[in-house]
Structures are given as C-alpha cells and as structure tokens.
Design a protein around this motif. Structure first.
Motif, short mmCIF file in Angstrom:
data_model
loop_
_atom_site.label_atom_id
_atom_site.label_comp_id
_atom_site.label_asym_id
_atom_site.label_seq_id
_atom_site.Cartn_x
_atom_site.Cartn_y
_atom_site.Cartn_z
N LYS A 3 0.88 -1.17 0.00
CA LYS A 3 0.00 0.00 0.00
C LYS A 3 0.92 1.21 0.00
CE LYS A 3 -3.95 2.03 2.43
NZ LYS A 3 -4.89 1.83 3.56
N VAL A 4 0.82 2.03 -1.06
CA VAL A 4 1.76 3.11 -1.29
C VAL A 4 1.06 4.47 -1.28
CG1 VAL A 4 3.50 4.02 -2.89
CG2 VAL A 4 3.17 1.54 -2.69
N ALA A 5 1.58 5.38 -0.46
CA ALA A 5 1.06 6.75 -0.41
C ALA A 5 1.86 7.63 -1.36
CB ALA A 5 1.18 7.30 1.01
N PHE A 6 1.17 8.39 -2.17
CA PHE A 6 1.80 9.43 -2.98
C PHE A 6 1.43 10.76 -2.33
CE2 PHE A 6 2.20 6.03 -5.96
CZ PHE A 6 3.26 6.37 -6.78
N LEU A 7 2.43 11.48 -1.82
CA LEU A 7 2.19 12.77 -1.17
C LEU A 7 2.06 13.84 -2.25
CD1 LEU A 7 4.56 12.99 1.93
CD2 LEU A 7 2.08 12.68 1.88
N LEU A 8 0.95 14.56 -2.24
CA LEU A 8 0.67 15.46 -3.35
C LEU A 8 -0.03 16.74 -2.93
CD1 LEU A 8 1.45 14.81 -6.27
CD2 LEU A 8 -0.94 14.26 -6.70
N ALA A 9 0.34 17.82 -3.60
CA ALA A 9 -0.35 19.11 -3.53
C ALA A 9 -0.25 19.67 -4.95
CB ALA A 9 0.32 20.05 -2.52
N PHE A 65 0.58 1.94 5.77
CA PHE A 65 1.28 2.06 4.49
C PHE A 65 2.62 1.34 4.51
CE2 PHE A 65 -1.76 5.50 4.44
CZ PHE A 65 -2.20 5.51 3.12
N ASP A 66 3.04 0.91 3.32
CA ASP A 66 4.34 0.25 3.16
C ASP A 66 5.38 1.19 2.57
OD1 ASP A 66 3.46 -2.49 3.90
OD2 ASP A 66 2.11 -2.15 2.20
N ALA A 67 4.93 2.29 1.96
CA ALA A 67 5.86 3.21 1.31
C ALA A 67 5.21 4.57 1.09
CB ALA A 67 6.30 2.64 -0.03
N VAL A 68 6.08 5.59 0.92
CA VAL A 68 5.64 6.94 0.59
C VAL A 68 6.49 7.41 -0.58
CG1 VAL A 68 5.50 9.34 1.37
CG2 VAL A 68 5.00 7.51 2.96
N ILE A 69 5.83 7.97 -1.59
CA ILE A 69 6.53 8.53 -2.75
C ILE A 69 6.19 10.01 -2.84
CG2 ILE A 69 6.83 8.42 -5.25
CD1 ILE A 69 6.15 5.40 -5.02
N LYS A 90 7.84 11.21 9.10
CA LYS A 90 8.73 10.82 10.22
C LYS A 90 8.38 9.42 10.71
CE LYS A 90 10.12 15.13 12.35
NZ LYS A 90 10.44 15.80 13.58
N GLU A 91 7.08 9.15 10.89
CA GLU A 91 6.64 7.85 11.39
C GLU A 91 6.97 6.73 10.41
OE1 GLU A 91 2.47 8.26 12.30
OE2 GLU A 91 2.86 9.50 14.08
N VAL A 92 6.76 6.98 9.12
CA VAL A 92 7.09 5.98 8.10
C VAL A 92 8.60 5.67 8.16
CG1 VAL A 92 7.27 5.58 5.59
CG2 VAL A 92 5.15 6.51 6.57
N GLU A 94 10.60 6.06 10.82
CA GLU A 94 10.88 5.35 12.08
C GLU A 94 10.55 3.87 11.95
OE1 GLU A 94 8.52 7.61 14.83
OE2 GLU A 94 9.94 9.29 14.82
N GLN A 95 9.58 3.54 11.10
CA GLN A 95 9.20 2.15 10.88
C GLN A 95 10.07 1.49 9.82
OE1 GLN A 95 4.92 2.41 10.16
NE2 GLN A 95 4.69 3.67 11.99
N GLY A 96 11.05 2.22 9.29
CA GLY A 96 11.99 1.67 8.31
C GLY A 96 11.39 1.39 6.95
N LYS A 97 10.28 2.02 6.65
CA LYS A 97 9.60 1.78 5.38
C LYS A 97 10.14 2.70 4.28
CE LYS A 97 5.38 0.35 7.74
NZ LYS A 97 4.01 0.78 8.08
N LEU A 98 9.91 2.32 3.04
CA LEU A 98 10.39 3.07 1.89
C LEU A 98 9.85 4.49 1.83
CD1 LEU A 98 11.72 3.31 -0.95
CD2 LEU A 98 9.65 2.25 -1.87
#
Length: 169
Positions: A3-9, A65-69, A90-92, A94-98
C-alpha cells in the motif's frame, strides 16, 4: 502487495507523479493519494494531469502504508510546511519503510529530518539544503540508501521507478 502513499499538492511535476504512480499501480500495488485535505484537487504544474486526494495528511496512518513517494515540482514546498505531512513521513521513516523522493521531493525529507547519515540526490537547486540536512549528496540518477530512494529530475524517472519497484517486490 504494498500500500503506497503518494504525497501530493498542486504544482507537482506532472511526469514525476504520473509515471511512478502508473508503474506502481500496474505492478499490482495499492496507490493512495495523500494530500493536504481529503478530496482536494491536485493539479500538475504543466496541466497534463490532475489527481484528487484520497486522504488528508491528518488521516494518514503510517502503520497502514508500506511506502511513501514524493513527486517534485512546487508541491513539496506546500507539503513540507504541513505538520501532519511531516508527522506521517517521520513515522514511516521510524518504521523503516520506503520513502522515495524525486527532484524537489527531498524537501519534505529535509523537514521531516530523515536524511541525516544517509546518501541522497535531488534537483540541483536544493543540493545545499540536502547536504545541510546531513545527507551525503551524490549527483547520480538514483541513490538508494537504506529505506530511501532519491532521484534528480524527470530524466531519471526510469531508474527511480526501477528502484521503487525493486524495494516494493
């Protein structure tokens, strides 16, 4: 599948969102657009693509989530000043995720203080900021350092996408 988050504005570099988003989705992963507010319309700076935020940053739970792009362009500037975006990244971390950022995407990584002691690349205009954040800056098409993947510009998208998909596999 991840499950991948794409951070967007709004103001993101069109291809830096569209190409990784489509590649991750086509690989069978779940893609979620995380914006400043749920339902917000996010328009590319070139006007070729537009996305609607599935979630607002305040609703994004890192453990889901497993990753953030983080695509580049002007959007990272708007994202990095939002406390909920920074908390999430920061939390992602700390969890060592991509966490993957291209072009100006590492601006969010700088504000979330996740670059210290890691290697990274970025758009040359923020190179000094990346160095000052404690990263070992490298002028390479893609840099993989622990849980981070970074690239410089749209020209580097194939390598950026390749490394993201390898980390998600």
């Amino acid at each position: 599948m991840a499950k991948v988050a794409f951070l967007l504005a709004s103001g993101f570099e069109d291809s830096e969102m569209k190409n990784p988003y489509n590649a991750v989705k086509d690989a069978g992963h779940e893609v979620i657009v995380v914006g400043l507010e749920k339902g917000a319309q996010c328009d590319g700076k070139k006007g070729t693509v537009s996305y609607t935020a599935d979630l607002g940053a305040s609703e994004a739970k890192s453990e889901e989530f497993d990753a953030v792009i983080i695509p580049g362009g002007g959007a990272p500037e708007a994202l990095r000043v939002n406390e909920e975006v920074i908390r999430f990244v920061k939390e992602v971390n700390e969890q060592g995720k991509l966490i993957a950022g291209i072009c100006h995407g590492p601006q969010v990584m700088i504000s979330a203080d996740v670059l210290k002691g890691k290697a990274a690349t970025c758009y040359i205009g923020i190179r000094d900021d990346v160095k000052l954040a404690g990263a070992d800056y490298r002028d390479e098409e893609v840099v993989v350092s622990e849980n981070l993947v970074t690239s410089r510009t749209p020209v580097d998208e194939p390598a950026f996408i390749r490394e993201i998909l390898a980390k998600l596999a």
